[in-house]
Design a protein around this motif. Structure first.
Motif, mmCIF file in Angstrom:
data_model
loop_
_atom_site.group_PDB
_atom_site.id
_atom_site.type_symbol
_atom_site.label_atom_id
_atom_site.label_comp_id
_atom_site.label_asym_id
_atom_site.label_seq_id
_atom_site.Cartn_x
_atom_site.Cartn_y
_atom_site.Cartn_z
ATOM 1 N N THR A 18 17.214 8.341 15.109
ATOM 2 C CA THR A 18 16.602 6.978 16.604
ATOM 3 C C THR A 18 17.388 6.071 15.361
ATOM 4 O OG1 THR A 18 15.012 6.724 14.317
ATOM 5 C CG2 THR A 18 14.617 7.675 16.278
ATOM 6 N N TYR A 55 8.843 10.404 10.572
ATOM 7 C CA TYR A 55 10.461 9.438 10.780
ATOM 8 C C TYR A 55 10.598 10.424 8.509
ATOM 9 C CZ TYR A 55 14.072 6.517 9.337
ATOM 10 O OH TYR A 55 15.076 6.499 8.947
ATOM 11 N N GLY A 102 15.133 10.543 23.111
ATOM 12 C CA GLY A 102 16.297 11.052 22.407
ATOM 13 C C GLY A 102 16.494 12.392 23.261
ATOM 14 N N LEU A 133 11.920 4.334 21.855
ATOM 15 C CA LEU A 133 12.444 5.739 21.219
ATOM 16 C C LEU A 133 12.764 6.753 22.553
ATOM 17 C CD1 LEU A 133 11.275 5.582 17.943
ATOM 18 C CD2 LEU A 133 13.290 4.215 18.524
#
Length: 123
Positions: free
Chosen positions: A49, A69, A36, A34
């Motif tokens: 995500t 998360y 970003g 992942l």
């Protein structure tokens, strides 16, 4: 060897899975790697995500070094100190998060001035 390698603008940090949110851990693990462009909010970085899981034993106050998360924003958060939502020195999310891993030593994140590129992959 660490379970995860977290790279933040050239800084490489080790992290290990935690057991407190197994559904979140499985979803994040299946989506790895992942990456970003993260925004900074106090001593927290977060980035959107494709992971989409509901709240699971979610909480706002988290330990230093938590990888979590954020269900409200479909984002991964890295915590290393107080945020604008904190009452003291503890990290506190804007709203409850699912902790899925913990950085071995998040102290290097104090050098991050603003926004940063974050990548999370298997260790």
């Amino acid at each position: 060897m660490a379970d995860l390698r977290v790279t933040v603008d050239g800084l490489t940090l080790d992290a290990d899975w935690t057991d407190e949110n197994p559904e979140t851990r499985r979803a994040v693990e299946a989506a790895l790697p992942l990456a970003g462009d993260a925004a900074r909010w106090g001593e927290e970085l977060y980035f959107e995500t494709p992971v989409d899981v509901p709240a699971e034993d979610a909480r706002a106050e988290v330990p230093v070094g938590a990888l979590a998360y954020w269900p409200n924003g479909n984002a991964i958060c890295l915590f290393w100190g107080p945020t604008p939502a904190s009452d003291g020195g503890e990290p506190r999310a804007a709203s409850p998060v699912n902790v899925f891993a913990r950085l071995a030593d998040p102290s290097a994140l104090a050098a991050v001035d603003g926004d940063a590129h974050v990548r999370i992959e298997r260790g």
